[in-house]
Design an enzyme around this catalytic site. Structure first.
Site, PDB file in Angstrom:
ATOM      1  N   GLU A  39     -18.094  66.423  49.308  1.00 25.39           N
ATOM      2  CA  GLU A  39     -16.859  65.841  49.848  1.00 25.39           C
ATOM      3  C   GLU A  39     -16.001  65.448  48.656  1.00 25.39           C
ATOM      4  OE1 GLU A  39     -14.865  62.264  52.474  1.00 25.39           O
ATOM      5  OE2 GLU A  39     -16.952  62.057  51.895  1.00 25.39           O
ATOM      6  N   ASP A  64     -15.568  61.312  43.607  1.00 23.18           N
ATOM      7  CA  ASP A  64     -14.308  60.571  43.483  1.00 23.18           C
ATOM      8  C   ASP A  64     -14.196  60.011  42.074  1.00 23.18           C
ATOM      9  OD1 ASP A  64     -12.320  59.368  45.946  1.00 23.18           O
ATOM     10  OD2 ASP A  64     -12.098  58.473  43.948  1.00 23.18           O
ATOM     11  N   ASP A 113      -4.813  62.748  48.689  1.00 20.23           N
ATOM     12  CA  ASP A 113      -3.491  62.186  48.399  1.00 20.23           C
ATOM     13  C   ASP A 113      -2.486  63.335  48.519  1.00 20.23           C
ATOM     14  OD1 ASP A 113      -4.465  59.590  47.690  1.00 20.23           O
ATOM     15  OD2 ASP A 113      -5.175  60.438  45.801  1.00 20.23           O
ATOM     16  N   LYS A 117       5.763  64.595  45.803  1.00 19.48           N
ATOM     17  CA  LYS A 117       6.799  64.944  44.815  1.00 19.48           C
ATOM     18  C   LYS A 117       6.479  66.293  44.174  1.00 19.48           C
ATOM     19  CE  LYS A 117       8.220  60.301  43.720  1.00 19.48           C
ATOM     20  NZ  LYS A 117       7.762  59.118  43.036  1.00 19.48           N
ATOM     21  N   ASP A 149      -3.719  63.975  57.535  1.00 24.21           N
ATOM     22  CA  ASP A 149      -2.715  63.460  58.471  1.00 24.21           C
ATOM     23  C   ASP A 149      -1.330  63.950  58.052  1.00 24.21           C
ATOM     24  OD1 ASP A 149      -3.425  61.570  56.168  1.00 24.21           O
ATOM     25  OD2 ASP A 149      -1.351  61.029  56.643  1.00 24.21           O
TER      26      ASP A 149
HETATM   27  C1  LIG Z   1      -6.299  59.048  50.247  1.00 21.67           C
HETATM   28  S1  LIG Z   1      -7.871  58.785  49.541  1.00 21.67           S
HETATM   29  C2  LIG Z   1      -8.950  59.385  50.830  1.00 21.67           C
HETATM   30  C3  LIG Z   1     -10.337  58.836  50.710  1.00 21.67           C
HETATM   31  C4  LIG Z   1     -11.354  59.333  51.764  1.00 21.67           C
HETATM   32  N1  LIG Z   1     -11.503  60.768  51.739  1.00 21.67           N
HETATM   33  C5  LIG Z   1     -11.011  58.868  53.148  1.00 21.67           C
HETATM   34  O1  LIG Z   1     -10.711  59.700  54.019  1.00 21.67           O
HETATM   35  O2  LIG Z   1     -11.050  57.649  53.390  1.00 21.67           O
HETATM   36  C6  LIG Z   1      -7.959  60.083  48.311  1.00 21.67           C
HETATM   37  C7  LIG Z   1      -9.100  59.924  47.307  1.00 21.67           C
HETATM   38  O3  LIG Z   1      -9.113  61.049  46.429  1.00 21.67           O
HETATM   39  C8  LIG Z   1      -9.454  60.617  45.114  1.00 21.67           C
HETATM   40  N2  LIG Z   1      -8.931  61.622  44.160  1.00 21.67           N
HETATM   41  C9  LIG Z   1      -7.675  62.118  44.114  1.00 21.67           C
HETATM   42  N3  LIG Z   1      -7.561  63.030  43.137  1.00 21.67           N
HETATM   43  C10 LIG Z   1      -8.780  63.123  42.539  1.00 21.67           C
HETATM   44  C11 LIG Z   1      -9.303  63.896  41.455  1.00 21.67           C
HETATM   45  N4  LIG Z   1      -8.540  64.774  40.819  1.00 21.67           N
HETATM   46  N5  LIG Z   1     -10.605  63.723  41.117  1.00 21.67           N
HETATM   47  C12 LIG Z   1     -11.386  62.835  41.774  1.00 21.67           C
HETATM   48  N6  LIG Z   1     -10.949  62.073  42.813  1.00 21.67           N
HETATM   49  C13 LIG Z   1      -9.664  62.218  43.190  1.00 21.67           C
HETATM   50  C14 LIG Z   1      -8.800  59.248  44.995  1.00 21.67           C
HETATM   51  O4  LIG Z   1      -9.413  58.452  44.000  1.00 21.67           O
HETATM   52  C15 LIG Z   1      -8.985  58.692  46.420  1.00 21.67           C
HETATM   53  O5  LIG Z   1     -10.156  57.909  46.532  1.00 21.67           O
END
Ligand SMILES: C[S@@+](CC[C@H](N)C(=O)[O-])C[C@H]1O[C@@H](n2cnc3c(N)ncnc32)[C@H](O)[C@@H]1O
Length: 211
Positions: A39, A64, A113, A117, A149
């Site tokens: 994941e 993560d 995320d 942009k 979403d």
């Molecule tokens: C919007 S959160 C969603 C978290 C989880 N999947 C949920 O549904 O609750 C996006 C996560 O992706 C991680 N993330 C984003 N870009 C990343 C990268 N290049 N390497 C590791 N983690 C990343 C962020 O730290 C964050 O915890």
């Protein structure tokens, strides 16, 4: 010390969280013949935990970059006595280093995320650079699942697949559409997903194979 800082310190000593290639590869060598599922951007690891409970014969790995979020998943796995879920506290950009020999069966990208942009396109987890990394760590015909979403992010991903001539296996713009049969695995909800559902957002789902 603030809670976040305490968690970042604590998680360094948790046995189910990995940071370095060598101990991780050594741990993984016992799982040569098992299905491994990743994941990406797992946050607090809720999806990985729920999948691990559902499929005890598979190994789930939540990835993560944020140690304070992984702390929650790691704690929860320990409390639930789940030994088929572990966490990698690394940047997704580094995946190849960690999966040189053992390849994975499936990969979930849960609520990435959206990076709306244009200048941040490089950080979108479904841009061609990331898809090339996923292809290298997946087994041939390994499956990628995306839940989001964010409609613009979903459309962006569909367009990338089109350009790459990848035909999605499944496209669903509203997984909770009452006229459709509910999928048990897709219906696992993280806190993040619940927040968006409460705001009235639709949850999109895409399933594909990187060719
Ligand atoms: C919007 S959160 C969603 C978290 C989880 N999947 C949920 O549904 O609750 C996006 C996560 O992706 C991680 N993330 C984003 N870009 C990343 C990268 N290049 N390497 C590791 N983690 C990343 C962020 O730290 C964050 O915890």
């Amino acid at each position: 010390m603030r809670k976040k800082k305490i968690h970042i310190e604590e998680v360094k000593n948790f046995a189910n969280v990995f940071y370095e290639v060598e101990p991780f590869v050594s741990f993984l060598s016992a799982y040569q013949n098992q299905e491994i599922v990743l994941e990406l951007g797992c946050g607090k690891g809720e999806y990985s935990i729920a999948l691990a409970e559902k499929y005890p014969d598979r190994l789930f790995i939540g990835v993560d970059r944020k140690a304070d979020r992984i702390w929650f998943g790691s704690k929860s796995a320990k409390e639930k006595k789940l030994d088929n879920v572990i966490f990698l506290n690394i940047l997704i950009e580094r995946l190849e280093e960690f999966f040189q020999n053992i390849k994975i069966s499936e990969l979930w990208i849960t609520f990435p995320d959206p990076q709306p942009k244009a200048r941040n396109e490089k950080h979108r987890l479904t841009n061609p650079k990331f898809l090339a990394i996923y292809k290298k760590v997946l087994k041939p015909n390994g499956i990628i699942h995306l839940k989001t979403d964010h409609t613009a992010f979903f459309d962006y991903t569909l367009n990338i697949l089109k350009v790459m001539k990848i035909q999605p296996l499944q496209t669903n713009r509203d997984i909770y559409d009452s006229s459709k049969l509910r999928d048990e695995v897709l219906s696992i909800q993280t806190k993040y997903e619940k927040t968006h559902l409460n705001l009235g957002d639709k949850i999109n789902y895409l399933k594909f194979i990187c060719i």
